[in-house]
Design an enzyme around this catalytic site. Structure first.
Site: not given
Length: 620
Positions: A252, A275
């Site tokens: 990740h 995000r």
């Protein structure tokens, strides 16, 4: 063999357990930690679902076909959009899974976010707290309530019990051998088994699974708890189970780095939802590096290719307001920092303000024209104003998820290397491979747990009740020592109605596929211990609490109580580090952001040693 045994008390295991109960079966959950939850409680963005009531209410024109295409593209890393059968199960059962959580458990999943690789906003979460924690704890508390209200005749939970071996007779799995960590006893439980033990992303041993399949990743930190060592996979392999995609371990891009512990091996994860709300990834020169909403493998690859560390995740005022709870939580843990404006960020980066201002101005123009050199298509919370406040975190790639695992069929049945089912053995969650292919979409881990927890739970319940109706089970085993039976039972079968009724020994009939009526309590297993009696509490002030900050002597004040968490450090579901951050301090604000008021009284009353002088008392 009058029950189904679920190994693992995370979201997959709990989803399976509740489904078994709904189908008229009995269930015993084995959990090797002191508490249920596992990595499921750490999921920070939400649960995916296509064609849900929430999407329809918000006018989102999503479909299972589009979700399936997104899943297949991610699973093949963009090389193909041909879905697998397990992809289809995941996607087609996504809306029913979300609705089950909302309707059955009363969960708030009313907010939608768009994560990397998603064509539409389809990641569901509530207004506060991490969705993985909220969802998993709700199922855990509901399961506890069933045990509390009805005794152990329907449902049982054995904690600090590590499964070590599957028991097989004539090719059929009939139980599990386990170690009671509290007593050192080796015991047995009998019944068909669901393996829901999670992945192997914390198996850093030299001869471990991670070293054998992805030794190149051993230097990276992980977001996984230390219980993720591949136990279930290893047990299944010993019986000849197949495995798939073990080498595909997801890294990740946004592990959160605490500046005070830059080399920590276990990191918290920055939710991908940050995000989705418009967070930008900037390098050490204040420049964007990629499409922030690209797939995880792509974003990680771009960061590693550029090699301009440290990278930062930057949220504007508007983005932070949309996901305010997360920002406050990360800031409280020292993992995110508040800046009054972009000029302060420039100063920390050591670059001229005009350089960052140009980056943000260019991004605003890109968002307006939809012409991004990195191919970004979705822009949230623009334009970004250099003069407004920001939240910023240092981020780094981190081992996060194992796509590979046990080979399973569409019903969660465990398959051999020759693709034949192993009777009596099922699997769900991260330990099962093939569901996500080579790369998992954000928001699909919780979905995987619920969907395949329900699928495997239904399959195992059917296997149990079919076995009873066919006379394969005539009563509980006479050996084992695990206290697995509530007593003799009788069975009646009505072929014309295709109905099986099981009497579990208390006089209350249970019909296959029906809700189980309350039963009389059974004798507790040796793994189940009574809770300690309340003790007299002393009064302390914060000055005294502040003296207890070492690993072998840790006190924390919470909601007017003083807690000695020294013996609880290794048992804390959020990890030792989460407690040590608040050693010697009043952690009430941070505690209340994450927990229900009664969680300490219910699950760890022994840590309460006193009251805080001058504080208003309230139940923890």
């Amino acid at each position: 063999m009058s029950q189904v045994i679920v190994i693992g008390g995370g979201l997959a295991g709990l989803s399976a357990a509740h489904t078994i109960l709904e189908r008229g079966g009995r269930v015993c959950v084995l959990e090797k930690n002191s508490f249920c939850g596992g990595n499921s409680t750490k999921a920070t963005s939400g649960i995916n679902g296509a064609l849900t009531r929430v999407q329809i209410k918000n006018g989102i024109q999503d479909s299972t076909e589009v979700f399936l295409r997104d899943t297949a593209l991610s699973a093949s890393k963009g090389k193909s959009d041909v879905p697998s059968e397990l992809n289809r199960v995941l996607v087609n059962e996504s809306a029913p899974a979300v609705h089950w959580l909302i309707d059955r458990f009363g969960l708030d999943l009313s907010l939608l976010g768009r994560l990397g690789g998603a064509s539409f906003p389809r990641t569901h979460r509530g207004a506060e707290r991490f969705p993985g924690m909220v969802i998993t704890y709700c199922l855990m508390q509901t399961y506890d309530k069933i045990i509390e209200d009805e005794g152990t005749s329907r449902a049982r939970l054995l904690t600090r019990c590590r499964a070590t071996k599957l028991i097989q007779e004539n090719g059929t799995v009939v139980g599990v051998e386990y170690l009671n960590i509290k007593t050192g006893q080796t015991l047995k439980e009998y019944g068909p088994v669901i393996i829901a033990t999670g992945g192997f992303a914390s198996d850093f041993s030299k001869d471990g699974i991670l070293a054998s399949v992805r030794g190149d990743l051993l230097h990276l930190p992980t977001t996984n708890g230390d219980h993720c060592t591949g136990d279930g996979l290893k047990m299944a392999q010993e019986l000849g189970a197949g495995d798939i995609h073990l080498e595909y371990v997801q890294v990740h891009p946004t592990g959160l780095v605490n500046p005070a512990e830059p080399d920590a091996k276990v990191l918290f994860l920055a939710a991908e939802a940050l995000r989705g709300c418009g967070g930008l990834i900037l390098d050490n020169q204040g420049q964007r590096v990629c499409d922030e909403l690209g797939r995880r493998d792509y974003v990680t690859g771009e960061m590693q290719k550029r090699n301009k560390y440290p990278y930062r995740l930057v949220l504007s005022k508007a983005a932070a307001e949309e996901i305010e709870w997360h920002c406050k939580h990360y800031t409280g843990r020292g993992l995110m920092k508040y800046f009054k404006n972009g000029h302060e960020i420039s100063k920390e980066l050591g670059i001229p303000s005009r350089k960052l201002a140009k980056c943000l101005s260019d991004y605003n123009e890109i968002a307006r024209t939809k012409k991004d050199p990195y191919g970004k298509r979705f822009f949230a919370n623009t334009p970004i104003n250099m003069e407004e406040y920001f939240y910023v975190a240092i981020i780094t790639p981190v081992i996060h998820y194992c796509m590979g695992g046990i080979t399973i069929g569409n019903g969660g049945e465990v398959l051999t290397k020759s693709a034949q089912p192993i009777p009596g053995l099922f699997s769900a969650g991260e330990v099962a491979g093939g569901v996500h292919g080579l790369n998992r979409l954000g928001g699909s881990s919780l979905l995987d747990c619920v969907v395949f927890g329900r699928v495997s739970g239904a399959s195992a319940a059917k296997f149990l009740l079919d076995s009873i109706s066919q006379g394969a089970i005539t009563g509980p085993p006479s050996s084992g020592g695990g206290g697995g039976s509530a007593g003799p039972f009788t069975v009646s079968v009505d072929p014309s109605a295709n109905q099986i009724t099981v009497n579990w020994g208390s006089g209350a009939g249970v019909t296959s596929g029906a809700t189980v009526a309350p039963q009389a309590p059974a004798a507790a297993s040796s793994a189940e211990e009574p809770k300690p009696e309340p003790k007299e509490l002393l009064e302390y002030d914060l000055d005294e609490v502040a003296k207890h900050t070492s690993d072998d002597d840790v006190w924390i004040a919470v909601n007017g109580r003083v807690l000695d968490v020294t013996s609880f450090l290794d048992d804390h579901p959020g990890g030792k580090k989460a407690l040590m951050l608040y050693a010697g301090k009043d952690a009430s604000e941070e505690f209340n952001m994450l927990h229900e008021p009664d969680v300490v009284d219910k699950y760890a009353p022994e840590v309460i040693i006193g009251t805080l002088k001058g504080a208003t008392q309230s139940k923890l």
